[in-house]
Design a protein around this motif. Structure first.
Motif, PDB file in Angstrom:
ATOM      1  N   GLN A  60       0.834  -1.203   0.000  1.00 50.73           N
ATOM      2  CA  GLN A  60       0.000   0.000   0.000  1.00 50.73           C
ATOM      3  C   GLN A  60       0.872   1.259   0.000  1.00 50.73           C
ATOM      4  O   GLN A  60       0.850   2.044   0.942  1.00 50.73           O
ATOM      5  N   PRO A  61       1.619   1.468  -1.071  1.00 54.90           N
ATOM      6  CA  PRO A  61       2.517   2.630  -1.102  1.00 54.90           C
ATOM      7  C   PRO A  61       1.779   3.966  -0.991  1.00 54.90           C
ATOM      8  O   PRO A  61       2.364   4.973  -0.584  1.00 54.90           O
ATOM      9  N   ASP A  62       0.479   3.963  -1.321  1.00 56.84           N
ATOM     10  CA  ASP A  62      -0.314   5.186  -1.197  1.00 56.84           C
ATOM     11  C   ASP A  62      -0.347   5.717   0.233  1.00 56.84           C
ATOM     12  O   ASP A  62      -0.522   6.916   0.454  1.00 56.84           O
ATOM     13  N   LEU A  63      -0.156   4.850   1.225  1.00 53.14           N
ATOM     14  CA  LEU A  63      -0.171   5.279   2.623  1.00 53.14           C
ATOM     15  C   LEU A  63       1.001   6.200   2.961  1.00 53.14           C
ATOM     16  O   LEU A  63       0.980   6.876   3.983  1.00 53.14           O
ATOM     17  N   PHE A  64       2.008   6.199   2.114  1.00 55.90           N
ATOM     18  CA  PHE A  64       3.194   7.013   2.384  1.00 55.90           C
ATOM     19  C   PHE A  64       3.257   8.254   1.485  1.00 55.90           C
ATOM     20  O   PHE A  64       4.192   9.040   1.590  1.00 55.90           O
ATOM     21  N   THR A  65       2.245   8.389   0.620  1.00 55.86           N
ATOM     22  CA  THR A  65       2.167   9.567  -0.255  1.00 55.86           C
ATOM     23  C   THR A  65       0.721  10.063  -0.306  1.00 55.86           C
ATOM     24  O   THR A  65       0.206  10.401  -1.377  1.00 55.86           O
ATOM     25  N   ILE A  66       0.070  10.095   0.846  1.00 60.27           N
ATOM     26  CA  ILE A  66      -1.358  10.437   0.913  1.00 60.27           C
ATOM     27  C   ILE A  66      -1.657  11.784   0.267  1.00 60.27           C
ATOM     28  O   ILE A  66      -2.598  11.905  -0.519  1.00 60.27           O
ATOM     29  N   GLU A  67      -0.846  12.795   0.596  1.00 60.32           N
ATOM     30  CA  GLU A  67      -1.132  14.122   0.042  1.00 60.32           C
ATOM     31  C   GLU A  67      -1.059  14.116  -1.479  1.00 60.32           C
ATOM     32  O   GLU A  67      -1.944  14.638  -2.152  1.00 60.32           O
ATOM     33  N   GLU A  68      -0.019  13.494  -2.036  1.00 60.69           N
ATOM     34  CA  GLU A  68       0.143  13.459  -3.482  1.00 60.69           C
ATOM     35  C   GLU A  68      -0.872  12.531  -4.147  1.00 60.69           C
ATOM     36  O   GLU A  68      -1.405  12.827  -5.214  1.00 60.69           O
ATOM     37  N   PHE A  69      -1.132  11.389  -3.508  1.00 57.10           N
ATOM     38  CA  PHE A  69      -1.974  10.359  -4.111  1.00 57.10           C
ATOM     39  C   PHE A  69      -3.462  10.704  -4.041  1.00 57.10           C
ATOM     40  O   PHE A  69      -4.191  10.548  -5.021  1.00 57.10           O
ATOM     41  N   TYR A  70      -3.921  11.169  -2.875  1.00 57.89           N
ATOM     42  CA  TYR A  70      -5.355  11.384  -2.670  1.00 57.89           C
ATOM     43  C   TYR A  70      -5.800  12.838  -2.741  1.00 57.89           C
ATOM     44  O   TYR A  70      -6.911  13.121  -3.174  1.00 57.89           O
ATOM     45  N   GLN A  71      -4.965  13.753  -2.266  1.00 61.36           N
ATOM     46  CA  GLN A  71      -5.428  15.126  -2.089  1.00 61.36           C
ATOM     47  C   GLN A  71      -5.136  15.988  -3.311  1.00 61.36           C
ATOM     48  O   GLN A  71      -4.442  16.996  -3.231  1.00 61.36           O
ATOM     49  N   ASN A  72      -5.696  15.569  -4.440  1.00 65.16           N
ATOM     50  CA  ASN A  72      -5.588  16.380  -5.651  1.00 65.16           C
ATOM     51  C   ASN A  72      -6.832  16.176  -6.502  1.00 65.16           C
ATOM     52  O   ASN A  72      -7.563  15.203  -6.313  1.00 65.16           O
ATOM     53  N   GLY A  73      -7.061  17.115  -7.405  1.00 64.45           N
ATOM     54  CA  GLY A  73      -8.273  17.038  -8.224  1.00 64.45           C
ATOM     55  C   GLY A  73      -9.502  17.036  -7.338  1.00 64.45           C
ATOM     56  O   GLY A  73      -9.623  17.861  -6.433  1.00 64.45           O
ATOM     57  N   ASN A  74     -10.391  16.092  -7.566  1.00 63.40           N
ATOM     58  CA  ASN A  74     -11.602  15.955  -6.754  1.00 63.40           C
ATOM     59  C   ASN A  74     -11.413  14.973  -5.607  1.00 63.40           C
ATOM     60  O   ASN A  74     -12.383  14.503  -5.024  1.00 63.40           O
ATOM     61  N   GLY A  75     -10.174  14.659  -5.285  1.00 63.05           N
ATOM     62  CA  GLY A  75      -9.898  13.710  -4.214  1.00 63.05           C
ATOM     63  C   GLY A  75      -9.531  14.390  -2.905  1.00 63.05           C
ATOM     64  O   GLY A  75      -9.160  15.557  -2.880  1.00 63.05           O
ATOM     65  N   ASN A  76      -9.639  13.624  -1.825  1.00 65.02           N
ATOM     66  CA  ASN A  76      -9.215  14.106  -0.517  1.00 65.02           C
ATOM     67  C   ASN A  76      -9.105  12.924   0.437  1.00 65.02           C
ATOM     68  O   ASN A  76      -9.514  11.799   0.096  1.00 65.02           O
ATOM     69  N   PHE A  77      -8.554  13.179   1.609  1.00 67.32           N
ATOM     70  CA  PHE A  77      -8.352  12.153   2.638  1.00 67.32           C
ATOM     71  C   PHE A  77      -8.622  12.822   3.974  1.00 67.32           C
ATOM     72  O   PHE A  77      -8.137  13.927   4.221  1.00 67.32           O
ATOM     73  N   TRP A  78      -9.422  12.155   4.811  1.00 64.50           N
ATOM     74  CA  TRP A  78      -9.773  12.713   6.117  1.00 64.50           C
ATOM     75  C   TRP A  78      -9.432  11.728   7.220  1.00 64.50           C
ATOM     76  O   TRP A  78      -9.422  10.507   7.012  1.00 64.50           O
ATOM     77  N   VAL A  79      -9.199  12.275   8.398  1.00 62.56           N
ATOM     78  CA  VAL A  79      -9.015  11.460   9.594  1.00 62.56           C
ATOM     79  C   VAL A  79     -10.096  11.852  10.600  1.00 62.56           C
ATOM     80  O   VAL A  79     -10.529  13.005  10.647  1.00 62.56           O
ATOM     81  N   ALA A  80     -10.528  10.866  11.388  1.00 60.29           N
ATOM     82  CA  ALA A  80     -11.414  11.117  12.521  1.00 60.29           C
ATOM     83  C   ALA A  80     -10.528  11.088  13.756  1.00 60.29           C
ATOM     84  O   ALA A  80      -9.765  10.134  13.955  1.00 60.29           O
ATOM     85  N   LEU A  81     -10.628  12.143  14.553  1.00 59.46           N
ATOM     86  CA  LEU A  81      -9.810  12.253  15.761  1.00 59.46           C
ATOM     87  C   LEU A  81     -10.700  12.234  16.990  1.00 59.46           C
ATOM     88  O   LEU A  81     -11.720  12.924  17.042  1.00 59.46           O
ATOM     89  N   TYR A  82     -10.307  11.443  17.964  1.00 60.42           N
ATOM     90  CA  TYR A  82     -10.961  11.465  19.270  1.00 60.42           C
ATOM     91  C   TYR A  82      -9.877  11.915  20.235  1.00 60.42           C
ATOM     92  O   TYR A  82      -8.908  11.186  20.461  1.00 60.42           O
ATOM     93  N   GLY A  83     -10.016  13.137  20.710  1.00 61.29           N
ATOM     94  CA  GLY A  83      -8.898  13.747  21.418  1.00 61.29           C
ATOM     95  C   GLY A  83      -7.818  13.973  20.367  1.00 61.29           C
ATOM     96  O   GLY A  83      -8.071  14.541  19.314  1.00 61.29           O
ATOM     97  N   ASP A  84      -6.628  13.469  20.635  1.00 60.70           N
ATOM     98  CA  ASP A  84      -5.569  13.611  19.630  1.00 60.70           C
ATOM     99  C   ASP A  84      -5.221  12.273  18.984  1.00 60.70           C
ATOM    100  O   ASP A  84      -4.193  12.135  18.344  1.00 60.70           O
ATOM    101  N   LYS A  85      -6.124  11.295  19.125  1.00 65.24           N
ATOM    102  CA  LYS A  85      -5.899   9.955  18.572  1.00 65.24           C
ATOM    103  C   LYS A  85      -6.659   9.778  17.257  1.00 65.24           C
ATOM    104  O   LYS A  85      -7.856  10.089  17.175  1.00 65.24           O
TER     105      LYS A  85
END
Length: 164
Positions: A39-64
């Motif tokens: 899963q090399p995409d896990l190490f290039t999330i910004e380049e791989f997912y966060q372009n064009g109509n793509g994005n990547f989000w995290v759910a945080l509970y506290g700082d986790k």
């Protein structure tokens, strides 16, 4: 503390936690033979997912980091839903993490005038199948996927959500 996690767009500060969360669920919880090297995409999330109509989000509970979701732009106003994972402790009605993540991604897709969201999943993720179906995703055959949809070797079940 509020019971609901908060959602944030991914930034590199979350990378280690994102990788740890996803690998733990895949390998330990579901015994899927997949590594971080698969899963090399896990190490290039910004380049791989966060372009064009793509994005990547995290759910945080506290700082986790307790959940992840992404939309990968595959062209033609279509996206692939990828990397939807929620920590076992934060699933279900108490925290609503999965619903928060999915609703946020669908809202993003509508704002970007996306026509359809596609996803592939493994046969083991039975609760995920029910979740997607309950949220308006319809089962499709692999032959019905867009040409640029990235089929992962572990994915055997596919869904489509019509955004319009």
């Amino acid at each position: 503390m509020n019971n609901s996690p908060i959602l944030k767009e991914y930034s590199n500060e979350y990378q280690a936690e994102v990788v740890d969360l996803i690998l733990a669920i895949q390998q330990q919880e579901y015994n899927i033979k997949i590594t971080k090297d698969d899963q090399p995409d896990l190490f290039t999330i910004e380049e791989f997912y966060q372009n064009g109509n793509g994005n990547f989000w995290v759910a945080l509970y506290g700082d986790k980091v307790v959940g992840t979701i992404s939309l990968l732009d595959i062209g033609n106003q279509e996206v692939a839903l990828r990397k939807m994972f929620v920590d076992k402790e934060y699933r279900g009605a108490k925290y609503k993490t999965a619903s928060l993540l999915l609703n946020n991604a669908i809202k993003w897709a509508k704002e970007k005038s996306i026509k359809a969201i596609y996803l592939g999943t493994t046969p083991q993720f039975l609760a995920a199948h029910r979740f997607y179906e309950k949220n308006g995703f319809k089962s499709v055959e692999v032959t019905d996927l867009p040409e640029k949809f990235p089929v992962m070797k572990v994915d055997k079940i596919f869904y489509k959500y019509s955004v319009e």
